[in-house]
Write a protein that holds these residues in place. Structure first.
Motif, short mmCIF file in Angstrom:
data_model
loop_
_atom_site.label_atom_id
_atom_site.label_comp_id
_atom_site.label_asym_id
_atom_site.label_seq_id
_atom_site.Cartn_x
_atom_site.Cartn_y
_atom_site.Cartn_z
N GLY A 50 0.21 3.18 -8.21
CA GLY A 50 -0.13 4.18 -7.18
C GLY A 50 0.66 5.52 -7.75
N GLY A 73 -1.32 3.62 -3.37
CA GLY A 73 -0.80 4.29 -2.40
C GLY A 73 0.42 5.20 -2.84
N GLY A 121 0.89 -1.17 -0.10
CA GLY A 121 -0.16 0.10 -0.07
C GLY A 121 0.86 1.24 -0.05
N GLY A 122 1.96 1.16 0.18
CA GLY A 122 3.10 2.02 0.36
C GLY A 122 4.28 1.79 0.28
#
Length: 170
Positions: free
Chosen positions: A150, A129, A109-110
């Protein structure tokens, strides 16, 4: 014929589960008391951590898969962590040294990638993300397909080789 015996070899692989409970120091992968069975995960384990900030601090570990949900965050500063099946870290991954190896898809997610290597035959997916790759040249992508779904900022040098691909998708 009478008295003849047939034999066969059977190989059984036991798939286990190792759940982070934070019962040790609450931070380091290497502390067996942080794991539900008070034993470090094995290559056959599916590793699960929910809402944990975990610092990987061993020299070499293989697991079947890694699932970190909620606000979970993994930090790798040295050593090698290998995943053989699809894995996910919903909040984020920091790589500041060491090696992440994936033979399947690792969805994150990051990302905060300062130095270190991501390698293998699988995919690293930044899923919606933010990610930052900020290095002075010791950041390597080897063989892996990096799928950026992302927002990725690259400041520095990313060395790619062994068939590595960076793919931007929307």
């Amino acid at each position: 014929p009478a008295g003849a015996v047939d034999t066969a070899e059977v190989i059984v692989t036991v798939v286990g589960m190792s759940v982070w409970d934070g019962g040790g120091d609450g931070l380091h992968w290497s502390d067996p008391l942080n794991w539900s069975s008070d034993v470090l995960p094995s290559p056959y384990d599916r590793v699960i951590a929910e809402g944990a900030a975990v610092e990987y601090d061993l020299s070499d570990t293989s697991v079947r898969s890694l699932t970190m949900t909620g606000n979970s965050y993994l930090t790798l500063t040295s050593g090698s962590l290998k995943m053989s099946e699809d894995s996910v870290i919903t909040n984020g991954l920091t790589i500041n040294g060491g090696i992440i190896e994936t033979e399947a898809e690792l969805t994150i997610g990051g990302l905060n990638w300062i130095s270190g290597t991501v390698k293998g035959s699988g995919r690293l997916r930044l899923a919606g993300g933010r990610g930052t790759l900020e290095s002075g040249g010791e950041t390597r992508l080897l063989g892996v397909r990096f799928v950026n779904a992302g927002y990725l900022t690259i400041k520095g040098i990313l060395k790619a080789g062994e068939g590595a691909v960076i793919e931007n998708v929307s």
